[in-house]
Design a protein around this motif. Structure first.
Motif, PDB file in Angstrom:
ATOM      1  N   PHE A  11       3.077  46.524 -14.964  1.00  0.00           N
ATOM      2  CA  PHE A  11       2.651  45.204 -15.001  1.00  0.00           C
ATOM      3  C   PHE A  11       1.594  45.085 -13.992  1.00  0.00           C
ATOM      4  N   VAL A  12       0.260  44.541 -14.334  1.00  0.00           N
ATOM      5  CA  VAL A  12      -0.800  44.381 -13.271  1.00  0.00           C
ATOM      6  C   VAL A  12      -0.764  42.644 -12.890  1.00  0.00           C
ATOM      7  N   LEU A  13      -0.474  42.270 -11.918  1.00  0.00           N
ATOM      8  CA  LEU A  13      -0.507  40.780 -11.351  1.00  0.00           C
ATOM      9  C   LEU A  13      -2.041  40.792 -10.750  1.00  0.00           C
ATOM     10  N   ASP A  14      -2.683  40.109 -11.142  1.00  0.00           N
ATOM     11  CA  ASP A  14      -4.077  39.966 -10.822  1.00  0.00           C
ATOM     12  C   ASP A  14      -3.946  38.475  -9.921  1.00  0.00           C
ATOM     13  N   ILE A  15      -4.279  38.424  -8.629  1.00  0.00           N
ATOM     14  CA  ILE A  15      -3.800  37.260  -7.822  1.00  0.00           C
ATOM     15  C   ILE A  15      -5.349  36.437  -7.722  1.00  0.00           C
ATOM     16  N   GLY A  16      -6.384  36.785  -8.343  1.00  0.00           N
ATOM     17  CA  GLY A  16      -7.627  35.810  -8.136  1.00  0.00           C
ATOM     18  C   GLY A  16      -8.955  36.629  -7.899  1.00  0.00           C
ATOM     19  N   ASP A  17      -9.921  35.821  -7.961  1.00  0.00           N
ATOM     20  CA  ASP A  17     -10.989  36.385  -7.797  1.00  0.00           C
ATOM     21  C   ASP A  17     -11.935  35.633  -6.781  1.00  0.00           C
ATOM     22  N   THR A  18     -11.309  34.703  -5.962  1.00  0.00           N
ATOM     23  CA  THR A  18     -11.771  33.995  -4.673  1.00  0.00           C
ATOM     24  C   THR A  18     -11.276  34.710  -3.595  1.00  0.00           C
ATOM     25  N   GLU A  19     -11.243  34.023  -2.692  1.00  0.00           N
ATOM     26  CA  GLU A  19     -10.455  34.282  -1.185  1.00  0.00           C
ATOM     27  C   GLU A  19      -8.942  34.558  -1.345  1.00  0.00           C
ATOM     28  N   ASN A  20      -8.454  33.939  -2.677  1.00  0.00           N
ATOM     29  CA  ASN A  20      -6.924  34.105  -2.832  1.00  0.00           C
ATOM     30  C   ASN A  20      -6.215  33.736  -1.680  1.00  0.00           C
ATOM     31  N   ARG A  21      -6.320  32.712  -1.103  1.00  0.00           N
ATOM     32  CA  ARG A  21      -5.789  32.231   0.030  1.00  0.00           C
ATOM     33  C   ARG A  21      -4.311  31.683  -0.682  1.00  0.00           C
ATOM     34  N   PHE A  22      -3.341  31.602   0.103  1.00  0.00           N
ATOM     35  CA  PHE A  22      -1.848  31.072  -0.162  1.00  0.00           C
ATOM     36  C   PHE A  22      -1.643  29.577  -0.262  1.00  0.00           C
ATOM     37  N   HIS A  23      -2.355  29.003  -1.189  1.00  0.00           N
ATOM     38  CA  HIS A  23      -2.206  27.672  -1.405  1.00  0.00           C
ATOM     39  C   HIS A  23      -0.842  27.718  -1.934  1.00  0.00           C
ATOM     40  N   PRO A  24      -0.121  26.227  -1.919  1.00  0.00           N
ATOM     41  CA  PRO A  24       1.216  26.289  -2.387  1.00  0.00           C
ATOM     42  C   PRO A  24       1.129  26.402  -3.907  1.00  0.00           C
ATOM     43  N   ASP A  25       0.074  26.130  -4.709  1.00  0.00           N
ATOM     44  CA  ASP A  25      -0.061  26.138  -6.060  1.00  0.00           C
ATOM     45  C   ASP A  25      -0.116  27.742  -6.401  1.00  0.00           C
ATOM     46  N   TRP A  26      -0.699  28.437  -5.599  1.00  0.00           N
ATOM     47  CA  TRP A  26      -0.824  29.779  -5.712  1.00  0.00           C
ATOM     48  C   TRP A  26       0.343  30.430  -5.554  1.00  0.00           C
ATOM     49  N   LEU A  27       1.031  29.930  -4.541  1.00  0.00           N
ATOM     50  CA  LEU A  27       2.458  30.742  -4.300  1.00  0.00           C
ATOM     51  C   LEU A  27       3.598  30.420  -5.659  1.00  0.00           C
ATOM     52  N   ALA A  28       3.566  29.169  -6.076  1.00  0.00           N
ATOM     53  CA  ALA A  28       4.126  28.739  -7.269  1.00  0.00           C
ATOM     54  C   ALA A  28       3.799  29.644  -8.505  1.00  0.00           C
ATOM     55  N   ALA A  29       2.504  29.828  -8.764  1.00  0.00           N
ATOM     56  CA  ALA A  29       2.134  30.586  -9.849  1.00  0.00           C
ATOM     57  C   ALA A  29       2.497  32.057  -9.590  1.00  0.00           C
ATOM     58  N   VAL A  30       2.347  32.656  -8.471  1.00  0.00           N
ATOM     59  CA  VAL A  30       2.683  34.139  -8.238  1.00  0.00           C
ATOM     60  C   VAL A  30       4.344  34.260  -8.453  1.00  0.00           C
ATOM     61  N   ASN A  31       5.016  33.374  -8.053  1.00  0.00           N
ATOM     62  CA  ASN A  31       6.411  33.607  -8.146  1.00  0.00           C
ATOM     63  C   ASN A  31       6.934  33.280  -9.411  1.00  0.00           C
ATOM     64  N   ALA A  32       6.161  32.864 -10.250  1.00  0.00           N
ATOM     65  CA  ALA A  32       6.527  32.527 -11.525  1.00  0.00           C
ATOM     66  C   ALA A  32       6.199  33.735 -12.427  1.00  0.00           C
ATOM     67  N   LEU A  33       5.008  34.254 -12.218  1.00  0.00           N
ATOM     68  CA  LEU A  33       4.738  35.751 -12.820  1.00  0.00           C
ATOM     69  C   LEU A  33       5.655  36.775 -12.226  1.00  0.00           C
ATOM     70  N   LEU A  34       6.031  36.651 -11.186  1.00  0.00           N
ATOM     71  CA  LEU A  34       6.994  37.643 -10.908  1.00  0.00           C
ATOM     72  C   LEU A  34       8.283  37.578 -11.403  1.00  0.00           C
ATOM     73  N   ASP A  35       8.722  36.404 -11.671  1.00  0.00           N
ATOM     74  CA  ASP A  35       9.985  35.931 -12.539  1.00  0.00           C
ATOM     75  C   ASP A  35       9.884  36.673 -13.605  1.00  0.00           C
ATOM     76  N   GLU A  36       8.767  36.894 -14.509  1.00  0.00           N
ATOM     77  CA  GLU A  36       8.456  37.446 -15.657  1.00  0.00           C
ATOM     78  C   GLU A  36       8.535  38.741 -15.547  1.00  0.00           C
ATOM     79  N   VAL A  37       7.935  39.384 -14.543  1.00  0.00           N
ATOM     80  CA  VAL A  37       8.100  40.783 -14.110  1.00  0.00           C
ATOM     81  C   VAL A  37       9.575  41.328 -14.052  1.00  0.00           C
ATOM     82  N   GLU A  38      10.474  40.562 -13.376  1.00  0.00           N
ATOM     83  CA  GLU A  38      11.683  40.782 -12.773  1.00  0.00           C
ATOM     84  C   GLU A  38      12.726  40.556 -14.205  1.00  0.00           C
ATOM     85  N   LYS A  39      12.421  39.670 -14.965  1.00  0.00           N
ATOM     86  CA  LYS A  39      13.137  39.358 -16.257  1.00  0.00           C
ATOM     87  C   LYS A  39      12.957  40.689 -17.318  1.00  0.00           C
ATOM     88  N   ALA A  40      11.967  41.233 -17.309  1.00  0.00           N
ATOM     89  CA  ALA A  40      11.444  42.337 -18.346  1.00  0.00           C
ATOM     90  C   ALA A  40      12.759  43.389 -18.102  1.00  0.00           C
TER      91      ALA A  40
END
Length: 223
Positions: A11-40
């Motif tokens: 799995f390749v998790l691409d965290i973005g193409d800006t400064e990719n700072r840890f905004h709350p929405d970014w944290l939620a998105a990353v965690n949701a994608l990690l959920d998919e990885v763990e469920k596989a």
């Protein structure tokens, strides 16, 4: 926002193409994608990558200072992500194609391995220069993943490590040309997909028990 792709068992998790700072929405998105990885199911590994000038510049300080009343909740969420990546039940590789600073550098340390661009970009813990001390959990993570002398230099002097210096200091495991960083990380991860499963998760959890305990704290003093 972060995206998830899969290359065979990696799995390749691409965290973005800006400064990719840890905004709350970014944290939620990353965690949701990690959920998919763990469920596989089946053999798998994870590569975390980014595009552009930065891998990650760490905390979203603009949001944090504008929402100081939510500081504990926010920092707790950041530390929860670090702890989660540290103990994922599979081999993880961070592909550092650009600047990797502060909490972004800590996120890279939460991975099992790191591949960094050799000719440009810096890995740095700048907290001593920006007058924001590490939390106990962040300190514990850094010290668990770096040799004592390297951790001391990185944390106390805010040293900026280029790719080759980072390799020599043990901050990263490999260097590569700009266009080969992600490919090298995927190749490294692909060699370990068969190890995914609860045993690896248990090994990591026990190996980093002290750091995980510190990362679970709920109240923080950032000044």
């Amino acid at each position: 926002m972060p995206t998830l792709d899969r290359q065979d068992g990696v799995f390749v998790l691409d965290i973005g193409d800006t400064e990719n700072r840890f905004h709350p929405d970014w944290l939620a998105a990353v965690n949701a994608l990690l959920d998919e990885v763990e469920k596989a199911e089946g053999p798998r590994a994870l590569v975390t990558a980014a595009s552009g000038k930065f891998f990650s510049n760490g905390l979203d300080l603009e949001w944090l200072f504008a929402n100081a009343d939510r500081a504990d909740e926010y920092v707790g969420g950041v530390q929860a992500l670090l702890a989660r990546v540290l103990t994922l039940p599979m081999v993880t590789v961070a592909a550092l194609q650009g600047h990797t600073f502060a909490a972004g550098a800590m996120l890279s340390l939460a991975h099992d391995f790191r591949v960094m661009r050799g000719d440009r970009g810096f890995w740095c813990l700048p907290e001593a220069e920006i007058n924001i001390p590490f939390t106990a959990g962040m300190s514990a993570l850094i010290q668990a993943r770096l040799a004592p002398r390297t951790a001391h230099d990185a944390m106390v002097t805010a040293r900026r490590y280029g790719g080759h210096d980072a390799l020599a200091a043990g901050v990263v495991d490999r260097t590569a040309e700009e266009d080969a960083v992600r490919r090298t990380a995927v190749e490294l991860a692909a060699a370990h997909t068969a190890k995914a499963g609860p045993t690896v998760g248990t090994i990591k959890t026990r190996m980093y028990a002290r750091a995980l305990e510190a990362l679970q704290e709920k109240e923080f003093t950032l000044g």
